[in-house]
Structures are given as C-alpha cells and as structure tokens.
Design a protein around this motif. Structure first.
Motif, PDB file in Angstrom:
ATOM      1  N   UNK B 180       0.818  -1.214   0.000  1.00 29.80           N
ATOM      2  CA  UNK B 180       0.000   0.000   0.000  1.00 29.80           C
ATOM      3  C   UNK B 180       0.855   1.270   0.000  1.00 29.80           C
ATOM      4  N   UNK B 181       2.106   1.163   0.437  1.00 31.17           N
ATOM      5  CA  UNK B 181       3.004   2.330   0.372  1.00 31.17           C
ATOM      6  C   UNK B 181       2.980   2.874  -1.052  1.00 31.17           C
ATOM      7  N   UNK B 182       2.973   1.962  -2.017  1.00 28.49           N
ATOM      8  CA  UNK B 182       2.957   2.382  -3.419  1.00 28.49           C
ATOM      9  C   UNK B 182       1.534   2.460  -3.962  1.00 28.49           C
ATOM     10  N   UNK B 185      -0.408   5.760  -3.518  1.00 25.51           N
ATOM     11  CA  UNK B 185       0.121   7.044  -4.008  1.00 25.51           C
ATOM     12  C   UNK B 185      -0.618   7.456  -5.286  1.00 25.51           C
ATOM     13  N   UNK B 186      -1.436   8.499  -5.178  1.00 27.93           N
ATOM     14  CA  UNK B 186      -2.252   8.904  -6.325  1.00 27.93           C
ATOM     15  C   UNK B 186      -1.451   9.704  -7.341  1.00 27.93           C
ATOM     16  N   UNK B 187      -0.324  10.268  -6.888  1.00 28.16           N
ATOM     17  CA  UNK B 187       0.369  11.243  -7.718  1.00 28.16           C
ATOM     18  C   UNK B 187       1.073  10.618  -8.917  1.00 28.16           C
ATOM     19  N   UNK B 188       1.503   9.377  -8.796  1.00 30.79           N
ATOM     20  CA  UNK B 188       2.387   8.819  -9.814  1.00 30.79           C
ATOM     21  C   UNK B 188       1.698   7.704 -10.595  1.00 30.79           C
ATOM     22  N   UNK B 191       2.209   3.961  -9.762  1.00 32.97           N
ATOM     23  CA  UNK B 191       1.646   3.435  -8.515  1.00 32.97           C
ATOM     24  C   UNK B 191       0.116   3.550  -8.577  1.00 32.97           C
ATOM     25  N   UNK B 336       6.224  13.246 -13.513  1.00 32.76           N
ATOM     26  CA  UNK B 336       4.849  13.493 -13.057  1.00 32.76           C
ATOM     27  C   UNK B 336       4.061  14.186 -14.165  1.00 32.76           C
TER      28      UNK B 336
END
Lengths: 255, 407, 135
Positions: B180-182, B185-188, B191, B336
């Motif tokens: 879940x660490x990855x 992450x909504x930004x990338x 992931x 990004x």
C-alpha cells in the motif's frame, strides 16, 4: 533590526486563569472588531498575535497565466531571497538544491498554445503529503496553508513521493546562516509556506509582492469580497490535476 | 514419523568464522556508508529531489517483503497442517525476523533524521501507511518472536496454534501495508493501484521461499546434516508455484495499464522506452527472476539437481531486486503528469523528461549491508539456539507417516 | 516526557555543576565553567530582566520553547515572550572584536551552558543562531 519590546514579552508570569481571561477578552474584542469591520468593507483584519489562526479564512493565490511574462523570474527570485533557499554556499547542485517555487513553460499538445506560470505548493484542502506523513509533520493549518513541522519531520520523504506537483524539496546538506523567520535544515523536507510569517503579519507573500505584472493575487478564498474571490467568480480558473479532487488553494487563470 | 531433534550448530569451525567475518565486514561497510551519507547529507548519493527514494529503499523494501514470505514455511506447518514443514518452522521464523530487521535498519539509516526515530515511534498520523507500518513491523517482530518461543517451548505447546495463526494473519496485513506504500500514491502513474498489496504478498511468497531455500541448503551443507529430497522437492515445487503466481499478477498489472489510455505513457516507458528500466524489467525481472526459475523447477532434468534449485532461488532473489528497482526507481524516473494535455517545454526543476538516477556506492553498500546484517543474525541465531533439526532426511520427514491429507 | 527527562537531566547536571563550582573550585580549577555573555536587551524597560527570573529560565526554558514552538508552527500564535528568535536577539552578542559568535563557540550564550552540560541540541540545524541570521 531594532524592534520594540511588546507587552507580551514584558509580561511577568501570570497564573493560568488570568492568562486565559486576557486571552478570552482579547478574542472577544477581536471578534467584535472583526465582525464590525467585515460588515462594512469585508477586508481581513490583522489577527492579534496571541490568537490562533482559524478556519474562518482560507488563504489562496490566483495565478493569471495571461499576465505571467515569458522569461520573468521575479517571483522565484523574491521567494528564494525571502526564505533563504536560493542562498546556497556551495556550487549550485540543481538536482539536490531546494526550489520552493519555479517557473514552468508548457505547450498545449493539441493547439500549441504556450503558457508560462509559477509552480509551487498548491496548498490542497486534502493534501496527499499530509495523508502519508507518518508523524504528522506535514499538515494543513486551519487557514489552509500546508506546512512541514520540521521539529517532527524524520526525513522519510514519503510526502515527496505523494505530492502530485513535485512541490517539495529535501534539504540534502547542512545549512548555516538561516533567516530567523524561515528556519530550514538538513534532513528535513520543505516547501512553499505561502510566506506564513508574512501572512500572520497581515502581509502578502513575497512572490505576490514581487510580481510586477500583477499576475499573482493573494487573498482569502472564504471572503466573498476579497479581490481573489471576486476574480474567481468572474473568470474561469483551473486547479492543477483537478481529477485528483484535492481542492487546491492555488488556482490558475488562462490555462 | 521419527521424533525431530533440534540442536545448535557447533559454530567453531574456520568456515563458520570466515562466514561471520565476511558478513560482519559487509555489514560494517554498510554502517560506514550510512554514517557518511548522514554526515555529509544526501547530496553525495544518487538520490535527489527528482528520484526521492533510491537504492537503499530497493533493498529495504525487498528485505521487508522477503521477510514476511520467509515466515510462510512455518505457516504451512502450523496454519495449513502440513506436518512435513513443521520441523522447518523455527528456521523460517528466525529468518523472517532477521530479514525484517535487516530491511528496517536500511530504511531507518536512510532517513534524513535517523536521530529522530523516537519521534516516529511516539508521534503517529494514523492516516499514513508508514505510521501503520511502524506498528506492523514492530508487531511482526514481537508476534513472530512469541510464535518462535511457543514452537521451542513445549510447555507453551497448547498456544502454539494461536500464535501461528496470529503470525500468519499479521504477515498478510504487513505485506498489504508494504504494498500500500505504493498502491495508495495517487500522484504517480506507476503506482496508484489496488493490485500492489496482493501483488506484493505473492511476490513475498516467492522471495521469502528463495531466501529460505538458500539458507537451508547452506546450513545443512556446511554443517553436514542430512537433508532429504522429499522436503527439498516440496520447497522447490512451492517456489515454482509462487513465481508463476507472481508472473500472473505482473501480467494483470501491465495489461490493465496497457488498456487504460491514461497509463500508456508509463507502460511504454517501462516496457519499451525506459532504457535501463526496460532492460531490468525484461531481463532482470521477467527472464532472470521468473522464466528461468520456472524452467528450472519444471524441467525434468535440472529440477532434481540441488545446484540448479539453488541457482533458481538465487535468480528469484536477483529478479526480486530488479522488480523493486523497476517499481520504485522506474516509477519515479517517469515524470509526473502535472499538466495533462500539455507538454513541459521549460523548467528549472526537471519537470520535462525522464528523471536521471544512478546509484552511489554508499547506497549500494548500505543496501547490501542490510542483507549481511540479516544473514549474520541467522548465522549466530542457529549457533546460539536450537533452530535446526539434526536430521531432515526422508525417513524423518516422510509425509506418508503424517496425518496430512493425501496431496 | 522526553522534555521532562531532559530537563531533569539538565537539573541534575546543573546541581552537580553548582556543587563543583562552589565547593571545589581549587580542585577543579581547570574545568571550563560557562561564562555567560550579558544580554544586550532587557524584557522590562530600565531593568535588568529576562521574561522570567533566571532561576526559572534555567530550569524550564526548554518547556516554554517547546510549547511556543507548537503554538507558532501549528496555530500561528506569534507571541514573542518565549520565541527562540527573541532569546537569540537579546542574548547572543558579538565577541570582543565585534564579530558574530558562532554557535560552535563557548562564547555563544546557548552553547556556553549546553556544551558544559553535555546537552546536544539540534535547534540550530534549522534555526538562526545569531540575531539577523548572521548574514
């Protein structure tokens, strides 16, 4: 830098009850004053220094990309000077040196239209950086400014992984000669603070002040009579990565 | 079934001390590298404001994932009642704790402020996966420790099952947290997917099994204790199944990306245009880490060779490190997408184009140091306490004499 | 909890320091006793005074500073009484040659005691250690 010694500084120790009383009455006076003033002008009044900020305000910046001049870097220069991040004592190392704000030039893939704009922390209402921060060092103030509490930042950089705007920098080496109101140091993460020290002092952020093209407007998004609210009512503005639903405090016009 | 006897290894031979010396040296180099990095600041590493997490994180996350997988052998015995695995439970638990500790040391030593670890242990933001992980990791060590104790202490035998179940459930949650660490992450683009937690769990089965096989082989070969084919073949078969399952999850992940137009950019980057990341993906992760090991495990000739099984396990580990490198660093190297529909034509902060990263020696030393610390812990663990059965030959572990259902 | 531990440690060390200085100066003549520079300003006009009596400051400045730090960073409270910046402005003075004093020097107000008591601080990893930030 000479300054007067204020009454709170000179205050001799007071017991809790008395201090609370003073605080409350000051708050009451402040509120009464504020509401009175708001009735007439709608201008934000300076918050008494001993009073906490509140959710009555939400600070934001509107960037007018139609006014933002190509090749102008005034906001970036002003920010770097104000907060001390551009004053590096070593040779420039662009990959690891901090940048709280940068100008970016973009071109529409379809139409070819080009824009120049400053990019910094977007001060989200739902900041992903604060969500992922294990210690709560990344947080959003009641008034919408997103900050890093460097006292409890452990330097894990998860916030930088999570930020969709690449707004944050990690301090990669030791710093000396910091500016007193802008503490920053090795091993912690930092980003645009919307010049929180100025905002608490009822002044505009350094970038806004430095923009000669009037491309940046700072103000209270919750105050319908503020300049920023008026402009956002009359013009179409955009938040970056609106699809993420973060409700950013920084908005762009003309994209 | 013959009663299984456990005994400390003697651990006085020249070989033992050579091994301990080499591991200790590597660990010392790792700690030295961490000290240098922290003292000078992270600018001396390959990590930057663009590629934020680097090689230390590749090793750390890999070790943490492998740790929970290493516990699988114990769980097979306790939770799934496969009695044949029960003699391996102690080593499995020890290896799990050791790998986790090794990974955590790497992770912690890479922090910007490792001196503030106490803050991470006392100040929590419970919306953060990292905060959960602090609890999950320490909890894993505690629960597995208790589980190990109950395995070794006959007087606690009646609680042994409960501890085994607790450890099993905990390890699933733990790897969910790591994935879940990855995944969260909504930004990338690389992931932001719910498949990460289950994919990491499957990967952990494979990586943990590979580590376990290698440690088991080494321990029994170097101490001259008998290790029969029955147990080895079972472990080998499981390794094959886990690698195949990992392959399936990987395929689903990339097929989803290839279907979603939004993700075409990142897929093209990883699968075709990403240079080192593309090479590591196809050669490291897929061919070395998956196809060759599966071929070894299922082809009639090599599958019966201990050397080939050991080779397969080594390849799975190399593939796992490649996978972490591609996932973690490849995912950050891809820029990004801050302005969908636009291309960035100018920026002072590397907003246009692929982010460069080349690992520094310090980072690699720290990462390998973490593996050395884990192996050092196992080496001394089996010398100090009774982790290893004296005999794992077929007549001892023969499954036909167990209550196990026919399988 | 950590702060109170730290303050207890500091208190203990301070007591030891006082005993050493008062009782056995002759024996410990070589010990680098902290010499505190005189403050350049006063909290109360016309008086030689800190925001609290020196005795209390020695004991609890760390608690006051920590409380202030959280109020300021999280709530925007900008009172000056316990602001680190104000401590620096009053207490950190120039040396005999009129030069700024480094935080690493024993002539620095903060470091004078902290090096003596062996309490390592990370305040100045981030904060300016001199009035005006030593620019």
């Amino acid at each position: 830098m000479s300054k007067q010694i204020d009454s709170t500084l000179a205050d001799h120790p007071v017991d809790g009850a008395r201090r609370d009383f003073i605080k409350q009455s000051a708050a009451a006076t402040g509120a009464a004053l504020a509401s009175g003033v708001l009735l007439y002008t709608g201008d934000a009044t300076a918050k008494p220094i001993d009073e906490p900020i509140s959710a009555r305000q939400r600070w934001g910046i509107l960037v007018d990309t139609t006014k933002c001049a190509d090749g102008c870097n005034d906001c970036v220069t002003a920010c770097g000077k104000e907060n001390g991040w551009s004053n590096v004592e070593h040779d420039p190392r662009p990959k690891t040196d901090a940048q709280w704000i940068r100008t970016v030039e973009i071109r529409n893939k379809l139409t070819g239209s080009e824009h120049s704009l400053p990019l910094m922390c977007q001060h989200c209402e739902n900041p992903p950086c604060a969500d992922v921060c294990p210690t709560g060092a990344s947080f959003r103030r009641e008034d919408g400014i997103v900050l890093v509490d460097k006292h409890i930042c452990i330097g894990c950089r998860y916030c930088m992984m999570a930020c969709p705007y690449k707004a944050r920098s990690f301090v990669h080496e030791a710093i000396e000669n910091q500016i007193p109101y802008a503490p920053r140091g090795k091993g912690t993460v930092e980003s645009c603070t919307m010049c929180v020290h100025r905002v608490d002092d009822d002044r505009d952020p350094a970038c806004v002040e430095a923009c000669n093209h009037k491309a940046l407007v700072f103000g209270d998004l919750k105050d319908p009579n503020s300049e920023i609210s008026k402009q956002m009512r009359t013009h179409t503005t955009k938040e970056l990565r609106a699809d993420l639903g973060l409700n950013t405090g920084v908005r762009y016009k003309g994209l | 079934m013959k009663k299984v006897e456990y005994l400390e290894i003697e651990g006085n031979s020249r070989g033992f001390w050579t091994l301990a010396g080499i591991l200790g040296l590597i660990a010392a180099f790792g700690l030295g590298a961490a000290y240098t990095m922290e003292h000078a600041g992270h600018w001396i590493t390959g990590m930057s404001n663009q590629v934020i997490w680097g090689t230390p994180h590749v090793f750390a996350v890999f070790l943490i994932v492998a740790a929970s997988g290493a516990l699988n052998i114990a769980s097979m015995g306790t939770v799934f009642n496969r009695h044949v695995y029960q003699p391996l439970g102690r080593l499995s638990s020890l290896l799990a704790i050791a790998l986790l500790v090794g990974g955590l040391i790497v992770l912690v030593l890479d922090l910007g402020r490792p001196d503030r670890l106490i803050v991470a242990m006392t100040t929590y933001n419970f919306k953060s996966i990292f905060a959960w992980n602090v609890i999950l990791y320490t909890g894993f060590i505690a629960i597995t420790g208790v589980y190990l104790w109950f395995q070794m202490d006959r007087t606690m035998g009646k609680y042994y099952k409960i501890a085994g179940y607790a450890a099993f459930v905990w390890r699933l949650i733990l790897t969910t947290g790591t994935g879940a660490i990855f995944g969260f992450i909504v930004a990338r683009d690389a992931f932001d997917s719910a498949i990460y937690p289950p994919m990491f769990i499957i990967n952990s089965f494979a990586y943990g099994m590979a580590f376990f096989i290698l440690v088991l082989f080494a321990a029994y070969k170097w101490t001259g204790r008998p290790l029969g084919d029955k147990i080895v073949n079972r472990l080998r078969n499981m390794l094959g199944v886990f690698v195949a399952a990992a392959f399936y999850f990987l395929a689903v992940y990339h097929l989803t990306g290839l279907y979603h137009t939004e993700r075409h950019g990142i897929e093209a980057f990883i699968l075709r245009d990403g240079g080192i990341y593309t090479k590591l993906f196809w050669v490291g992760q897929v061919i070395i880490g998956m196809l060759i090991p599966m071929a070894i495990v299922w082809c009639p000739r090599p599958r019966n060779s201990r050397a080939m099984i050991a080779a397969a396990s080594t390849l799975v580990i190399l593939g796992g490190l490649s996978q972490m490198y591609v996932t973690l660093i490849g995912g950050q190297a891809y820029p990004l997408n801050i302005f969908p529909g636009y291309e960035v034509v100018g920026s002072s902060f590397f907003d246009a184009g692929v982010n460069e990263y080349s690992p520094s020696l310090f980072e690699v030393m720290l990462g390998i140091g973490g593996i050395a610390i884990a192996m050092l812990a196992v080496t001394f663990g089996v010398k100090i306490l009774r982790f290893l059965p004296t005999d794992l030959s077929d007549k001892v572990v023969d499954p036909h004499h167990t209550k196990e259902a026919s399988a | 909890m950590r702060t109170s531990q730290r303050s207890n440690t500091l208190l203990g060390l301070a007591t030891v320091a006082v005993l050493l200085i008062s009782g056995s100066t002759a024996v410990f003549a070589g010990a680098p006793v902290p010499i505190l520079p005189e403050a350049v300003k006063s909290a109360v006009e016309g008086e030689r005074s800190c925001v609290r009596p020196a005795q209390e400051m020695r004991r609890s400045h760390m608690d006051d500073l920590k409380h202030q730090r959280d109020d300021t960073v999280h709530e925007g409270v900008r009172t000056k009484r316990f602001a680190l910046k104000e401590c620096i402005d009053c207490h950190v003075t120039n040396d005999a040659n009129g030069e700024k004093v480094s935080i690493k020097s024993r002539e620095h107000f903060c470091n004078a005691c902290h090096s003596y008591t062996g309490v390592t601080l990370d305040c100045w990893d981030c904060h300016a250690s001199q009035p005006g930030g030593g620019q």
